[in-house]
Design a protein around this motif. Structure first.
Motif, PDB file in Angstrom:
ATOM      1  N   LEU A  42       0.689  -1.239  -0.040  1.00  0.00           N
ATOM      2  CA  LEU A  42      -0.081  -0.027  -0.036  1.00  0.00           C
ATOM      3  C   LEU A  42       0.803   1.247  -0.124  1.00  0.00           C
ATOM      4  CD1 LEU A  42      -2.853   1.414   0.162  1.00  0.00           C
ATOM      5  CD2 LEU A  42      -2.812   1.113   2.526  1.00  0.00           C
ATOM      6  N   TYR A  51       6.229  -9.163  -8.791  1.00  0.00           N
ATOM      7  CA  TYR A  51       5.021  -9.490  -9.411  1.00  0.00           C
ATOM      8  C   TYR A  51       5.333 -10.865 -10.224  1.00  0.00           C
ATOM      9  CZ  TYR A  51       3.121  -5.012  -8.936  1.00  0.00           C
ATOM     10  OH  TYR A  51       2.374  -3.692  -8.118  1.00  0.00           O
ATOM     11  N   LYS A  60      -2.418 -20.528  -6.277  1.00  0.00           N
ATOM     12  CA  LYS A  60      -3.283 -19.287  -5.810  1.00  0.00           C
ATOM     13  C   LYS A  60      -4.277 -18.746  -7.044  1.00  0.00           C
ATOM     14  CE  LYS A  60      -1.836 -14.530  -5.799  1.00  0.00           C
ATOM     15  NZ  LYS A  60      -0.956 -13.564  -5.493  1.00  0.00           N
ATOM     16  N   TYR A  61      -3.674 -18.668  -8.179  1.00  0.00           N
ATOM     17  CA  TYR A  61      -4.542 -18.154  -9.254  1.00  0.00           C
ATOM     18  C   TYR A  61      -5.631 -18.891  -9.754  1.00  0.00           C
ATOM     19  CZ  TYR A  61      -1.159 -14.481  -8.895  1.00  0.00           C
ATOM     20  OH  TYR A  61       0.025 -13.779  -8.648  1.00  0.00           O
ATOM     21  N   GLY A  91      -6.197  -3.795  -6.807  1.00  0.00           N
ATOM     22  CA  GLY A  91      -4.679  -4.068  -6.571  1.00  0.00           C
ATOM     23  C   GLY A  91      -4.497  -5.311  -7.898  1.00  0.00           C
ATOM     24  N   PRO A  96      -2.713 -10.796 -13.169  1.00  0.00           N
ATOM     25  CA  PRO A  96      -3.223 -12.259 -13.417  1.00  0.00           C
ATOM     26  C   PRO A  96      -4.620 -12.267 -13.048  1.00  0.00           C
ATOM     27  CG  PRO A  96      -1.589 -11.749 -11.642  1.00  0.00           C
ATOM     28  CD  PRO A  96      -1.649 -10.624 -12.485  1.00  0.00           C
ATOM     29  N   GLU A 120      -5.382  -0.211 -10.016  1.00  0.00           N
ATOM     30  CA  GLU A 120      -4.168  -0.390  -9.438  1.00  0.00           C
ATOM     31  C   GLU A 120      -3.344   1.108  -9.364  1.00  0.00           C
ATOM     32  OE1 GLU A 120      -1.878  -2.957  -8.560  1.00  0.00           O
ATOM     33  OE2 GLU A 120      -0.955  -1.134  -8.031  1.00  0.00           O
ATOM     34  N   LYS A 121      -2.732   1.266  -8.082  1.00  0.00           N
ATOM     35  CA  LYS A 121      -1.957   2.389  -7.974  1.00  0.00           C
ATOM     36  C   LYS A 121      -0.937   2.589  -8.280  1.00  0.00           C
ATOM     37  CE  LYS A 121      -0.160   1.217  -3.542  1.00  0.00           C
ATOM     38  NZ  LYS A 121       1.110   1.387  -3.960  1.00  0.00           N
ATOM     39  N   THR A 148      -5.594   4.189 -10.096  1.00  0.00           N
ATOM     40  CA  THR A 148      -6.238   4.945  -8.609  1.00  0.00           C
ATOM     41  C   THR A 148      -5.929   4.016  -7.466  1.00  0.00           C
ATOM     42  OG1 THR A 148      -8.048   5.716  -7.579  1.00  0.00           O
ATOM     43  CG2 THR A 148      -8.434   3.907  -9.023  1.00  0.00           C
ATOM     44  N   ASP A 149      -5.905   4.595  -6.290  1.00  0.00           N
ATOM     45  CA  ASP A 149      -6.014   4.042  -5.085  1.00  0.00           C
ATOM     46  C   ASP A 149      -7.314   3.408  -4.798  1.00  0.00           C
ATOM     47  OD1 ASP A 149      -6.581   3.630  -2.210  1.00  0.00           O
ATOM     48  OD2 ASP A 149      -4.516   4.347  -1.833  1.00  0.00           O
ATOM     49  N   VAL A 150      -7.561   2.392  -4.685  1.00  0.00           N
ATOM     50  CA  VAL A 150      -9.014   2.002  -4.573  1.00  0.00           C
ATOM     51  C   VAL A 150     -10.036   2.719  -3.680  1.00  0.00           C
ATOM     52  CG1 VAL A 150      -8.241  -0.718  -5.211  1.00  0.00           C
ATOM     53  CG2 VAL A 150      -8.641  -0.039  -2.925  1.00  0.00           C
ATOM     54  N   GLU A 169      -6.109  -9.528  -4.030  1.00  0.00           N
ATOM     55  CA  GLU A 169      -5.155 -10.394  -3.324  1.00  0.00           C
ATOM     56  C   GLU A 169      -4.432  -9.200  -2.395  1.00  0.00           C
ATOM     57  OE1 GLU A 169      -2.444 -11.148  -1.712  1.00  0.00           O
ATOM     58  OE2 GLU A 169      -1.393 -11.907  -3.742  1.00  0.00           O
ATOM     59  N   LEU A 170      -5.037  -8.630  -1.350  1.00  0.00           N
ATOM     60  CA  LEU A 170      -4.116  -7.580  -0.573  1.00  0.00           C
ATOM     61  C   LEU A 170      -3.641  -8.140   0.733  1.00  0.00           C
ATOM     62  CD1 LEU A 170      -6.697  -4.672  -1.580  1.00  0.00           C
ATOM     63  CD2 LEU A 170      -4.456  -5.013  -2.569  1.00  0.00           C
ATOM     64  N   CYS A 183      -8.319  -1.125   2.904  1.00  0.00           N
ATOM     65  CA  CYS A 183      -8.522  -0.746   1.526  1.00  0.00           C
ATOM     66  C   CYS A 183      -9.954  -1.143   1.160  1.00  0.00           C
ATOM     67  CB  CYS A 183      -7.664  -1.613   0.758  1.00  0.00           C
ATOM     68  SG  CYS A 183      -5.797  -0.904   0.795  1.00  0.00           S
TER      69      CYS A 183
HETATM   70  C1  SAM Z   1       0.096  -8.387  -3.411  1.00  0.00           C
HETATM   71  S1  SAM Z   1       0.198  -7.590  -5.123  1.00  0.00           S
HETATM   72  C2  SAM Z   1      -1.050  -8.394  -5.853  1.00  0.00           C
HETATM   73  C3  SAM Z   1      -1.073  -8.191  -7.329  1.00  0.00           C
HETATM   74  C4  SAM Z   1      -1.916  -9.194  -8.317  1.00  0.00           C
HETATM   75  N1  SAM Z   1      -3.380  -8.956  -7.939  1.00  0.00           N
HETATM   76  C5  SAM Z   1      -1.402 -10.526  -8.053  1.00  0.00           C
HETATM   77  O1  SAM Z   1      -2.259 -11.207  -7.426  1.00  0.00           O
HETATM   78  O2  SAM Z   1      -0.460 -10.833  -8.651  1.00  0.00           O
HETATM   79  C6  SAM Z   1      -1.160  -6.001  -4.524  1.00  0.00           C
HETATM   80  C7  SAM Z   1      -1.335  -4.994  -5.486  1.00  0.00           C
HETATM   81  O3  SAM Z   1      -2.274  -4.325  -5.019  1.00  0.00           O
HETATM   82  C8  SAM Z   1      -1.784  -2.983  -5.225  1.00  0.00           C
HETATM   83  N2  SAM Z   1      -2.599  -2.092  -4.181  1.00  0.00           N
HETATM   84  C9  SAM Z   1      -2.374  -2.196  -2.605  1.00  0.00           C
HETATM   85  N3  SAM Z   1      -3.025  -1.336  -2.220  1.00  0.00           N
HETATM   86  C10 SAM Z   1      -3.713  -0.624  -3.121  1.00  0.00           C
HETATM   87  C11 SAM Z   1      -4.583   0.283  -3.210  1.00  0.00           C
HETATM   88  N4  SAM Z   1      -5.186   1.046  -2.116  1.00  0.00           N
HETATM   89  N5  SAM Z   1      -5.293   0.837  -4.275  1.00  0.00           N
HETATM   90  C12 SAM Z   1      -4.747   0.407  -5.375  1.00  0.00           C
HETATM   91  N6  SAM Z   1      -4.126  -0.681  -5.575  1.00  0.00           N
HETATM   92  C13 SAM Z   1      -3.244  -1.167  -4.427  1.00  0.00           C
HETATM   93  C14 SAM Z   1      -0.237  -2.988  -5.082  1.00  0.00           C
HETATM   94  O4  SAM Z   1       0.323  -1.812  -5.747  1.00  0.00           O
HETATM   95  C15 SAM Z   1       0.009  -4.206  -5.740  1.00  0.00           C
HETATM   96  O5  SAM Z   1       0.121  -4.217  -7.078  1.00  0.00           O
END
Ligand code: SAM
Length: 390
Positions: A42, A51, A60-61, A91, A96, A120-121, A148-150, A169-170, A183
């Motif tokens: 974040l 990534y 996971k996927y 995010g 993927p 995605e931010k 954007t930030d979600v 997947e945060l 988030c």
């Molecule tokens: C753990 S990675 C997972 C990426 C992808 N979904 C995957 O599974 O490979 C988390 C992603 O969420 C994005 N992210 C985290 N918090 C966010 C927010 N508040 N708004 C937008 N993107 C966010 C990060 O930049 C990162 O790319």
């Protein structure tokens, strides 16, 4: 010499080699007992190599695709067939989960449209996503990338549409420690969602267990002066009040992990602070043990309704076999504590939040028949040594 020969003979046997020489085991070797500071996706922008590593996970996927498929199957898709189904990947990284969401939809083979918003931010991940949206035939006309930030998403980003399914997947090794609740809750409460918006994951539970490991404890003390990852030395207080992600090897979990707390989406309470007292189940161990800290893990229900459910887990009692995206998280004790035979261990853990920070505080108590035998101090009071930034 004969002992060494015997060990070599054992090591060469198929059943041992099949476990120790897998691609997963080879990938993990450099990480064994090596303490890493937890990622803060974040606050920080992840690098492409990160990534790439995530995307190699074979489990996971596939689980996420199954969860999206199940969620779509349980939705009422008959109400208005002219409206597309709207999925927001919160995010999205390099996409993927966008791909898996589209594949889940195609698997259903229904005469409906789908619109996927990749939120995605991280600006460099956004460039990659935009190129995918332009050039990948599966994405064309379906995926809209929103930088954007979600937490700031609004209806204009979505062309006035409402989200049917949020896929995210945060999650960190302890479930909520990458601030998924901070988030997702504002997004789910926003004008972009309705009361029937589904979140994948729906729920995650953090687990704790005591760990006995001189090695992990020594590694943590070394963070005071010579951190592995080339970061600044932490000093002793901070080093022992910081949690670390670690693929444990010379470590023994002494008790079965117990649930600590959980988060639901949509949330049942707006309070994101948590307090837990976790009583470890008494072990029928043969003698006294020494514990050097706690291991944190999580399970997540990606989707569940009626008979349909799909989850992922790194908690040992229910581990998702073959999944390597997360290692456990180690909460050290400043000093190891002894647990005499016949005594029990309880752990207190707090998740606290204030002024843009989230942190954990922890302590352990050894007791027998209601009498306290030993107790650690509370580690990391007021987040003085470590915290996660919102
Ligand atoms: C753990 S990675 C997972 C990426 C992808 N979904 C995957 O599974 O490979 C988390 C992603 O969420 C994005 N992210 C985290 N918090 C966010 C927010 N508040 N708004 C937008 N993107 C966010 C990060 O930049 C990162 O790319």
């Amino acid at each position: 010499m004969s002992y060494l020969q015997y060990i070599r003979h054992l090591r060469a046997r198929d059943e041992i080699a099949n476990v120790l020489d897998t691609e997963e085991a080879t990938m993990e070797t450099p990480y064994l007992d090596s303490l890493q500071r937890p990622l803060q996706p974040l606050k920080d922008h992840l690098e492409f190599s990160m990534y790439e590593t995530f995307e190699k996970d074979p489990v996971k996927y596939a689980k996420y695709q199954e969860a999206v498929y199940l969620a779509l199957k349980t939705m009422d898709l008959t109400s208005d067939s002219s409206k597309p189904i709207v999925i927001a990947v919160a995010g999205a990284g390099r996409g993927p989960l966008v791909m898996r969401s589209i594949q889940a939809f195609r698997q259903l083979q229904i005469p409906l449209k789908i619109q996927v918003y990749a939120l995605e931010k991280n600006p460099s991940a956004v460039v990659y996503l935009e190129s995918m949206a332009q050039h990948n035939p599966l994405w064309q006309g379906i995926v809209t990338v929103v930088n954007t930030d979600v937490r700031q998403l609004n209806q204009d980003h979505l062309h006035g549409r409402k989200i049917d399914i949020i896929v995210s997947e945060l999650l960190g090794s302890f479930g909520d420690n990458e601030l998924s609740p901070e988030c997702l809750d504002p997004l789910l409460a926003s004008e972009c969602c309705t009361s029937s918006t589904i979140s994948i994951p729906m729920q995650y539970t953090s687990f704790l267990a005591p760990v006995s490991s001189c090695r992990l404890h020594t590694e943590a003390t070394q963070q005071a002066q010579v951190p592995h990852d080339g970061a600044q030395p932490l000093g002793m207080q901070r080093a022992m009040e910081t949690s670390y992600v670690v693929r444990t090897h010379s470590a023994s979990q002494t008790h079965i992990e117990q649930p600590c707390w959980k988060f639901d989406h949509p949330c049942t309470t707006s309070n994101k602070e948590r307090t837990a007292r976790v009583d470890m189940a008494p072990e029928s161990s043969s003698g006294p043990i020494t514990i050097h800290g706690l291991l944190g893990t999580f399970t997540a229900v990606l989707f569940a309704k009626g008979e349909s459910s799909c989850d992922i887990s790194i908690a040992p009692h229910h581990f998702s076999k073959g999944m390597f995206s997360w290692f456990p998280i180690y909460f050290p004790f400043r000093e190891p504590i002894r647990v005499p035979e016949g005594s029990n261990v309880s752990v207190k853990m707090w998740r606290k939040t204030m002024e843009g920070r989230v942190w954990y505080e922890w302590c352990a108590i050894v007791h027998r028949k209601g009498e306290i035998i030993e107790m650690t101090p509370i580690h990391n009071p007021n987040g003085r040594s470590s915290y996660v930034s919102m």
